[in-house]
Design a protein around this motif. Structure first.
Motif, PDB file in Angstrom:
ATOM      1  N   LEU A  20       0.799  -1.220   0.000  1.00 31.49           N
ATOM      2  CA  LEU A  20       0.000   0.000   0.000  1.00 31.49           C
ATOM      3  C   LEU A  20       0.830   1.268   0.000  1.00 31.49           C
ATOM      4  O   LEU A  20       0.297   2.363  -0.068  1.00 31.49           O
ATOM      5  CB  LEU A  20      -0.944   0.010   1.211  1.00 31.49           C
ATOM      6  N   GLY A  21       2.152   1.138   0.139  1.00 29.37           N
ATOM      7  CA  GLY A  21       3.015   2.311   0.098  1.00 29.37           C
ATOM      8  C   GLY A  21       3.027   3.115   1.373  1.00 29.37           C
ATOM      9  O   GLY A  21       3.503   4.236   1.402  1.00 29.37           O
ATOM     10  N   GLY A  22       2.517   2.591   2.461  1.00 28.94           N
ATOM     11  CA  GLY A  22       2.536   3.316   3.725  1.00 28.94           C
ATOM     12  C   GLY A  22       1.365   2.927   4.597  1.00 28.94           C
ATOM     13  O   GLY A  22       0.446   2.233   4.166  1.00 28.94           O
ATOM     14  N   GLY A  23       1.428   3.370   5.841  1.00 32.84           N
ATOM     15  CA  GLY A  23       0.331   3.115   6.756  1.00 32.84           C
ATOM     16  C   GLY A  23       0.542   1.938   7.684  1.00 32.84           C
ATOM     17  O   GLY A  23       0.049   1.927   8.802  1.00 32.84           O
ATOM     18  N   GLY A  24       1.288   0.921   7.232  1.00 30.19           N
ATOM     19  CA  GLY A  24       1.462  -0.272   8.040  1.00 30.19           C
ATOM     20  C   GLY A  24       2.177  -0.033   9.348  1.00 30.19           C
ATOM     21  O   GLY A  24       1.924  -0.731  10.342  1.00 30.19           O
ATOM     22  N   SER A  25       3.065   0.942   9.373  1.00 31.97           N
ATOM     23  CA  SER A  25       3.846   1.185  10.586  1.00 31.97           C
ATOM     24  C   SER A  25       2.987   1.640  11.753  1.00 31.97           C
ATOM     25  O   SER A  25       3.388   1.531  12.913  1.00 31.97           O
ATOM     26  CB  SER A  25       4.933   2.232  10.314  1.00 31.97           C
ATOM     27  N   ILE A  26       1.773   2.133  11.461  1.00 29.93           N
ATOM     28  CA  ILE A  26       0.905   2.578  12.557  1.00 29.93           C
ATOM     29  C   ILE A  26       0.428   1.391  13.385  1.00 29.93           C
ATOM     30  O   ILE A  26      -0.037   1.545  14.512  1.00 29.93           O
ATOM     31  CB  ILE A  26      -0.299   3.373  12.008  1.00 29.93           C
ATOM     32  N   LEU A  27       0.558   0.176  12.853  1.00 24.40           N
ATOM     33  CA  LEU A  27       0.174  -1.016  13.593  1.00 24.40           C
ATOM     34  C   LEU A  27       1.243  -1.459  14.580  1.00 24.40           C
ATOM     35  O   LEU A  27       0.965  -2.283  15.460  1.00 24.40           O
ATOM     36  CB  LEU A  27      -0.113  -2.167  12.619  1.00 24.40           C
ATOM     37  N   ALA A  28       2.459  -0.932  14.449  1.00 23.91           N
ATOM     38  CA  ALA A  28       3.571  -1.407  15.276  1.00 23.91           C
ATOM     39  C   ALA A  28       3.323  -1.187  16.762  1.00 23.91           C
ATOM     40  O   ALA A  28       3.632  -2.055  17.589  1.00 23.91           O
ATOM     41  CB  ALA A  28       4.879  -0.739  14.844  1.00 23.91           C
ATOM     42  N   VAL A  29       2.788  -0.020  17.133  1.00 24.15           N
ATOM     43  CA  VAL A  29       2.572   0.276  18.555  1.00 24.15           C
ATOM     44  C   VAL A  29       1.545  -0.667  19.190  1.00 24.15           C
ATOM     45  O   VAL A  29       1.840  -1.291  20.215  1.00 24.15           O
ATOM     46  CB  VAL A  29       2.177   1.751  18.752  1.00 24.15           C
ATOM     47  N   MET A 107      -5.293   6.822  15.108  1.00 24.59           N
ATOM     48  CA  MET A 107      -5.661   5.744  14.190  1.00 24.59           C
ATOM     49  C   MET A 107      -7.057   5.961  13.607  1.00 24.59           C
ATOM     50  O   MET A 107      -7.303   5.650  12.437  1.00 24.59           O
ATOM     51  CB  MET A 107      -5.592   4.407  14.914  1.00 24.59           C
ATOM     52  N   LEU A 108      -7.970   6.467  14.411  1.00 21.97           N
ATOM     53  CA  LEU A 108      -9.305   6.763  13.892  1.00 21.97           C
ATOM     54  C   LEU A 108      -9.243   7.824  12.803  1.00 21.97           C
ATOM     55  O   LEU A 108      -9.929   7.725  11.778  1.00 21.97           O
ATOM     56  CB  LEU A 108     -10.215   7.232  15.034  1.00 21.97           C
ATOM     57  N   ILE A 109      -8.402   8.839  13.026  1.00 21.20           N
ATOM     58  CA  ILE A 109      -8.237   9.897  12.029  1.00 21.20           C
ATOM     59  C   ILE A 109      -7.631   9.322  10.752  1.00 21.20           C
ATOM     60  O   ILE A 109      -8.076   9.625   9.637  1.00 21.20           O
ATOM     61  CB  ILE A 109      -7.354  11.032  12.585  1.00 21.20           C
ATOM     62  N   VAL A 110      -6.602   8.483  10.918  1.00 23.61           N
ATOM     63  CA  VAL A 110      -5.952   7.861   9.764  1.00 23.61           C
ATOM     64  C   VAL A 110      -6.954   7.016   8.985  1.00 23.61           C
ATOM     65  O   VAL A 110      -7.033   7.088   7.749  1.00 23.61           O
ATOM     66  CB  VAL A 110      -4.766   6.978  10.217  1.00 23.61           C
ATOM     67  N   LEU A 257      -9.181   0.785  11.530  1.00 22.90           N
ATOM     68  CA  LEU A 257     -10.299   1.250  12.337  1.00 22.90           C
ATOM     69  C   LEU A 257     -10.624   0.267  13.460  1.00 22.90           C
ATOM     70  O   LEU A 257     -10.934   0.670  14.585  1.00 22.90           O
ATOM     71  CB  LEU A 257     -11.520   1.463  11.451  1.00 22.90           C
ATOM     72  N   ALA A 258     -10.532  -1.035  13.167  1.00 24.16           N
ATOM     73  CA  ALA A 258     -10.799  -2.040  14.187  1.00 24.16           C
ATOM     74  C   ALA A 258      -9.766  -1.971  15.312  1.00 24.16           C
ATOM     75  O   ALA A 258     -10.120  -2.036  16.501  1.00 24.16           O
ATOM     76  CB  ALA A 258     -10.802  -3.439  13.563  1.00 24.16           C
ATOM     77  N   VAL A 259      -8.497  -1.835  14.944  1.00 23.83           N
ATOM     78  CA  VAL A 259      -7.441  -1.735  15.953  1.00 23.83           C
ATOM     79  C   VAL A 259      -7.602  -0.451  16.761  1.00 23.83           C
ATOM     80  O   VAL A 259      -7.365  -0.425  17.969  1.00 23.83           O
ATOM     81  CB  VAL A 259      -6.047  -1.798  15.291  1.00 23.83           C
ATOM     82  N   ALA A 260      -8.026   0.629  16.110  1.00 26.07           N
ATOM     83  CA  ALA A 260      -8.242   1.898  16.810  1.00 26.07           C
ATOM     84  C   ALA A 260      -9.341   1.757  17.859  1.00 26.07           C
ATOM     85  O   ALA A 260      -9.191   2.218  18.995  1.00 26.07           O
ATOM     86  CB  ALA A 260      -8.613   2.988  15.807  1.00 26.07           C
TER      87      ALA A 260
END
Length: 272
Positions: A20-29, A107-110, A257-260
């Motif tokens: 997807l070219g980005g976004g995955g790193s937000i799952l790391a935390v 995450m909700l905003i993203v 959204l689910a993780v958020a």
């Protein structure tokens, strides 16, 4: 079991980044907190390693493909160092539950931004021409010249991105890409690759500030997560060439959204 979880989570993060070219790193935390038993402070520090290394590898790959404007990415990243340092220092004084609640809100905003982009996908034409490089914001030769409104945009957006990177341990590609489009006028094709340069710089700066100041994460777990993520990023790029990217983006938006919601449900009760 912990090692297996780190590998599996790293593969998911890397695949999403590559495809997807980005976004995955937000799952790391959330992965580090809820699957790998790290505190929020440890997770936001460890996430910077995952984000920085994966972004560096992605930047090299994008550079080889000719999709990186190295100078502009370096300038944007350098301007964001101040915000990254400030955010990294501030995170040390914030309660873990507050950090997680803030992360859930982000995450909700993203997720909302990603959903909005998908709804409006295709309304604007793609720009494939390489942007001109002879329009500097500030120049000193033959005479001093300053496009000050544009310089102010760069200062504000880069500092804001750096602040979020340092505070929450996220790469912020979802913020850097539109910032590069708006502040530097880059076409989307080059903004995506160039953003990885800026993210690498701000992540390294935030990590340097946190080193020795915050509670150290389990570096073995972080290293495993990072290696798996970096390796899977290349595979994700291949998946993107064959799979329906639109469906991948929808699936990833739902996941974010689910993780958020899950993160918020765990963190908010502790604040009340």
């Amino acid at each position: 079991m912990t090692l297996a979880l780190a590998v599996a989570a790293g593969l998911l993060i890397g695949l999403s980044l590559g495809a997807l070219g980005g976004g995955g790193s937000i799952l790391a935390v959330p992965v580090l907190v809820y699957l790998l038993d790290q505190t929020a402070t440890q997770a936001t520090t460890g996430s910077l390693v995952v984000v920085g290394v994966t972004s560096l590898i992605g930047a090299v790959t994008a550079q080889r493909a000719g999709n990186v404007l190295l100078g502009r990415g370096a300038v944007f990243g350098a301007v964001g160092i101040g915000g990254a340092a400030l955010g990294a220092k501030g995170a040390a004084y914030v309660d873990d539950d507050v950090l997680l609640a803030a992360f859930a809100a982000l995450m909700l905003i993203v997720g909302a931004i990603m959903a909005w982009r998908q709804l409006h996908h295709g309304r604007r034409g793609a720009h494939s021409a390489r942007p001109h490089l002879d329009d500097p914001i500030i120049s000193f030769s033959p005479t001093f010249a300053c496009n000050c409104p544009r310089a102010l945009k760069v200062l504000i957006t880069a500092t804001a991105v750096g602040l979020l990177t340092g505070f929450l341990g996220v790469g912020g590609g979802f913020l850097v890409v539109p910032a590069l489009v708006l502040a530097l006028g880059l076409p989307m094709r080059y903004a995506a690759g160039t953003s990885l340069v800026a993210i690498t710089i701000t992540s390294a700066a935030a990590l340097a500030v946190r080193a020795g100041a915050a509670t150290a994460p389990d570096w073995g777990v972080v290293a495993t997560l990072t290696v798996a993520s970096a390796a899977a990023a290349a595979l994700g790029a291949r998946v993107a060439d064959r799979a329906d990217t639109g469906r991948l983006q929808i699936a990833f938006t739902v996941l974010v959204l689910a993780v958020a919601v899950y993160t918020g449900a765990r963190a908010l009760p502790a604040l009340l």
